[in-house]
Design a protein around this motif. Sequence first.
Motif, PDB file in Angstrom:
ATOM      1  N   GLY A 218       0.863  -1.180   0.000  1.00  0.00           N
ATOM      2  CA  GLY A 218       0.000   0.000   0.000  1.00  0.00           C
ATOM      3  C   GLY A 218       0.896   1.226   0.000  1.00  0.00           C
TER       4      GLY A 218
ATOM      5  N   VAL B  48       6.234  -8.265  -1.228  1.00  0.00           N
ATOM      6  CA  VAL B  48       5.179  -9.282  -1.189  1.00  0.00           C
ATOM      7  C   VAL B  48       3.844  -8.569  -0.990  1.00  0.00           C
ATOM      8  CG1 VAL B  48       4.291 -11.312   0.020  1.00  0.00           C
ATOM      9  CG2 VAL B  48       6.767 -10.912  -0.114  1.00  0.00           C
TER      10      VAL B  48
ATOM     11  N   PHE C  19     -15.580   7.743   8.535  1.00  0.00           N
ATOM     12  CA  PHE C  19     -15.353   8.425   7.253  1.00  0.00           C
ATOM     13  C   PHE C  19     -15.656   7.542   6.050  1.00  0.00           C
ATOM     14  CE2 PHE C  19     -11.059   6.809   8.103  1.00  0.00           C
ATOM     15  CZ  PHE C  19     -10.646   6.394   6.849  1.00  0.00           C
TER      16      PHE C  19
ATOM     17  N   TRP D  87      -1.025 -12.979  10.435  1.00  0.00           N
ATOM     18  CA  TRP D  87       0.099 -13.801   9.965  1.00  0.00           C
ATOM     19  C   TRP D  87       1.333 -13.680  10.867  1.00  0.00           C
ATOM     20  CZ3 TRP D  87       4.784 -11.880   7.695  1.00  0.00           C
ATOM     21  CH2 TRP D  87       4.844 -10.484   7.615  1.00  0.00           C
TER      22      TRP D  87
ATOM     23  N   ALA E 296       0.901   7.186   6.895  1.00  0.00           N
ATOM     24  CA  ALA E 296       1.446   6.027   6.158  1.00  0.00           C
ATOM     25  C   ALA E 296       2.583   6.473   5.244  1.00  0.00           C
ATOM     26  CB  ALA E 296       0.329   5.350   5.355  1.00  0.00           C
TER      27      ALA E 296
HETATM   28  C1  LIG Z   1     -11.681   3.650   1.514  1.00  0.00           C
HETATM   29  C2  LIG Z   1     -10.636   4.444   2.229  1.00  0.00           C
HETATM   30  C3  LIG Z   1     -10.644   5.845   2.145  1.00  0.00           C
HETATM   31  C4  LIG Z   1      -9.682   6.584   2.826  1.00  0.00           C
HETATM   32  N1  LIG Z   1      -9.728   7.950   2.762  1.00  0.00           N
HETATM   33  C5  LIG Z   1      -8.806   8.679   3.450  1.00  0.00           C
HETATM   34  C6  LIG Z   1      -8.841  10.096   3.412  1.00  0.00           C
HETATM   35  O1  LIG Z   1      -9.714  10.706   2.787  1.00  0.00           O
HETATM   36  N2  LIG Z   1      -7.891  10.763   4.100  1.00  0.00           N
HETATM   37  C7  LIG Z   1      -6.890  10.145   4.824  1.00  0.00           C
HETATM   38  O2  LIG Z   1      -6.048  10.799   5.444  1.00  0.00           O
HETATM   39  N3  LIG Z   1      -6.842   8.790   4.864  1.00  0.00           N
HETATM   40  C8  LIG Z   1      -7.779   8.065   4.204  1.00  0.00           C
HETATM   41  N4  LIG Z   1      -7.727   6.691   4.252  1.00  0.00           N
HETATM   42  C9  LIG Z   1      -6.659   6.036   5.026  1.00  0.00           C
HETATM   43  C10 LIG Z   1      -5.411   5.794   4.188  1.00  0.00           C
HETATM   44  O3  LIG Z   1      -5.740   5.431   2.895  1.00  0.00           O
HETATM   45  C11 LIG Z   1      -4.601   4.721   4.885  1.00  0.00           C
HETATM   46  O4  LIG Z   1      -4.131   5.286   6.088  1.00  0.00           O
HETATM   47  C12 LIG Z   1      -3.434   4.207   4.053  1.00  0.00           C
HETATM   48  O5  LIG Z   1      -3.898   3.637   2.853  1.00  0.00           O
HETATM   49  C13 LIG Z   1      -2.653   3.172   4.827  1.00  0.00           C
HETATM   50  O6  LIG Z   1      -1.655   2.653   4.018  1.00  0.00           O
HETATM   51  P1  LIG Z   1      -0.857   1.330   4.425  1.00  0.00           P
HETATM   52  O7  LIG Z   1       0.161   1.136   3.354  1.00  0.00           O
HETATM   53  O8  LIG Z   1      -0.427   1.411   5.827  1.00  0.00           O
HETATM   54  O9  LIG Z   1      -1.938   0.166   4.387  1.00  0.00           O
HETATM   55  P2  LIG Z   1      -2.807  -0.429   3.208  1.00  0.00           P
HETATM   56  O10 LIG Z   1      -3.163   0.639   2.248  1.00  0.00           O
HETATM   57  O11 LIG Z   1      -3.891  -1.202   3.871  1.00  0.00           O
HETATM   58  O12 LIG Z   1      -1.822  -1.441   2.456  1.00  0.00           O
HETATM   59  C14 LIG Z   1      -1.434  -2.668   3.009  1.00  0.00           C
HETATM   60  C15 LIG Z   1      -1.258  -3.682   1.909  1.00  0.00           C
HETATM   61  O13 LIG Z   1      -0.740  -4.887   2.475  1.00  0.00           O
HETATM   62  C16 LIG Z   1      -1.476  -5.991   1.968  1.00  0.00           C
HETATM   63  N5  LIG Z   1      -1.377  -7.123   2.921  1.00  0.00           N
HETATM   64  C17 LIG Z   1      -2.047  -7.274   4.095  1.00  0.00           C
HETATM   65  N6  LIG Z   1      -1.684  -8.441   4.684  1.00  0.00           N
HETATM   66  C18 LIG Z   1      -0.789  -9.034   3.860  1.00  0.00           C
HETATM   67  C19 LIG Z   1      -0.058 -10.244   3.931  1.00  0.00           C
HETATM   68  N7  LIG Z   1      -0.159 -11.085   4.976  1.00  0.00           N
HETATM   69  N8  LIG Z   1       0.777 -10.549   2.899  1.00  0.00           N
HETATM   70  C20 LIG Z   1       0.926  -9.700   1.848  1.00  0.00           C
HETATM   71  N9  LIG Z   1       0.255  -8.525   1.735  1.00  0.00           N
HETATM   72  C21 LIG Z   1      -0.583  -8.192   2.740  1.00  0.00           C
HETATM   73  C22 LIG Z   1      -2.881  -5.432   1.827  1.00  0.00           C
HETATM   74  O14 LIG Z   1      -3.694  -6.210   0.971  1.00  0.00           O
HETATM   75  C23 LIG Z   1      -2.572  -4.063   1.229  1.00  0.00           C
HETATM   76  O15 LIG Z   1      -2.376  -4.142  -0.146  1.00  0.00           O
HETATM   77  C24 LIG Z   1      -8.676   5.931   3.569  1.00  0.00           C
HETATM   78  C25 LIG Z   1      -8.662   4.523   3.655  1.00  0.00           C
HETATM   79  C26 LIG Z   1      -9.643   3.790   2.986  1.00  0.00           C
HETATM   80  C27 LIG Z   1      -9.624   2.292   3.098  1.00  0.00           C
END
Ligand SMILES: Cc1cc2nc3c(=O)[nH]c(=O)nc-3n(C[C@H](O)[C@H](O)[C@H](O)COP(=O)(O)OP(=O)(O)OC[C@H]3O[C@@H](n4cnc5c(N)ncnc54)[C@H](O)[C@@H]3O)c2cc1C
Length: 423
Positions: free
Chosen positions: A5, A27, A144, A238, A305
């Motif tokens: 992500g 991964v 939200f 996991w 993030a």
């Molecule tokens: C619908 C939505 C709208 C949002 N709107 C806003 C907004 O308007 N403003 C704001 O500030 N924030 C917003 N957010 C929050 C923001 O998008 C998140 O804080 C951010 O995407 C987090 O990123 P991340 O990389 O930590 O996690 P994620 O984006 O969740 O990415 C994690 C990735 O790891 C993968 N994964 C999980 N477990 C495993 C595993 N065991 N093996 C391999 N891969 C795995 C997941 O499938 C995913 O692809 C929103 C979130 C969502 C869901």
Amino acid sequence: MVGAGLAGVRAGEALRALGFSGALTVVSDEAELPYDRPPLTKQVVAGTLTADDIRLAGAEDFGARWVRGTAAVGLDRERRRVRLAGGAELRYDGLVLATGARARAWPGEVPAGVLTVRGLADVRALRAAVDGGAREVVVVGAGFVGVELASSLVGLGLGVRVTLVEPFGRPLRALGGTVPDVVAGAARRAGVVLRLGIGVTGFRAEGARVAGVELAAGRVLPAEVAVVAIGMAPATGWLTGAGLALPGGRVHCDERLFARTAGTAGVAEAAGVVDPRIVVAGDVARCDAVRSADGPVALEHWSNAAAQGELAARNLLAGPAGAEPYVHVPSFWTSAFGLRIKSVGLPGTGDRVVAEEGEPGTEKLVEAHYREGRLVGAVSVNLGKRLAGYARRLQEEQGAAGVSGEALARVSGEVAAGGGAAG
Ligand SMILES: Cc1cc2nc3c(=O)[nH]c(=O)nc-3n(C[C@H](O)[C@H](O)[C@H](O)COP(=O)(O)OP(=O)(O)OC[C@H]3O[C@@H](n4cnc5c(N)ncnc54)[C@H](O)[C@@H]3O)c2cc1C
């Protein structure tokens, strides 16, 4: 790196930008190319942006080996191996944990047509149902994600009837002050039916498909589609047994984003020390550096993030001795029903709300949140630019608390960049 992500992609970019030339493996359990989540419930549901439009730029450019559509299912820290679904293992010298979160599922069995929304596949399923003729949609939960979905669905112009059910009384209640009432008013004017202060007890089905949403009071709301938007669950199943500290299901990391241990898993270390080879970033993390007066706070914000991904990479390369602490003024934005809402700091942790600009209860306002007289956060509606001053004040508080000038300079850049889309 596990998870692609925003946090994972920013970490990968930073590793290369900082000169790491070794082998980098990413991964991801999603088959999709990495994409940005905030537009999902806004422009993607509305149909004004496509999957191609929201790809995370840069993800293909950092020379990684990609393992897509495969989940990591286990971590052996003693042997420094990540186990993948299917049984293969990957050895690591350094590991970035960025697995984010899943949408929290309804506890128990649900019929077809009861959806959650976290990723592109979920939005496609929702749009397919609406495009296939579903007109009665019930959204359960007015955080939200629920509020944005309700706004996008009524705005489609397809005659979708949306009911938004929120047991805790007010939409976006975490923002406090009068903002939840402003949101409720705007939602009603847009045609959303609000059922506030009442819980959902389950779902009715006709055949295998949802036909209604049961409320605590015994009433059943008709539903051709129901979206359960009741928060998120960190994706750490996991990591069970890996000997990492997982308070509340999140990976606990120290102020430099190194994973704290639980003192098991056959690795000779005490609980609470860090694993110097593992850094954590994004929604999956509970970082010691992000705290209110009550203790560490987990953030589910885009800007967090992005910033943690970058610093996690930097600190992994530097090692604990040369690593920098995470310094961050939280910032968040959302938009729904024509309202552009932004926050800085941790507004939900205050004990007093003061209307400081615009008019409280109207669609143009800034409310500041104080705790024991100290600013802890601010929220704006349609006055986002005014938050820069509040972010600076929050930074000054951090400076007074001993944060280095260099770290503060980096935060200034983040505050200026965060949530730019929402104005
Ligand atoms: C619908 C939505 C709208 C949002 N709107 C806003 C907004 O308007 N403003 C704001 O500030 N924030 C917003 N957010 C929050 C923001 O998008 C998140 O804080 C951010 O995407 C987090 O990123 P991340 O990389 O930590 O996690 P994620 O984006 O969740 O990415 C994690 C990735 O790891 C993968 N994964 C999980 N477990 C495993 C595993 N065991 N093996 C391999 N891969 C795995 C997941 O499938 C995913 O692809 C929103 C979130 C969502 C869901």
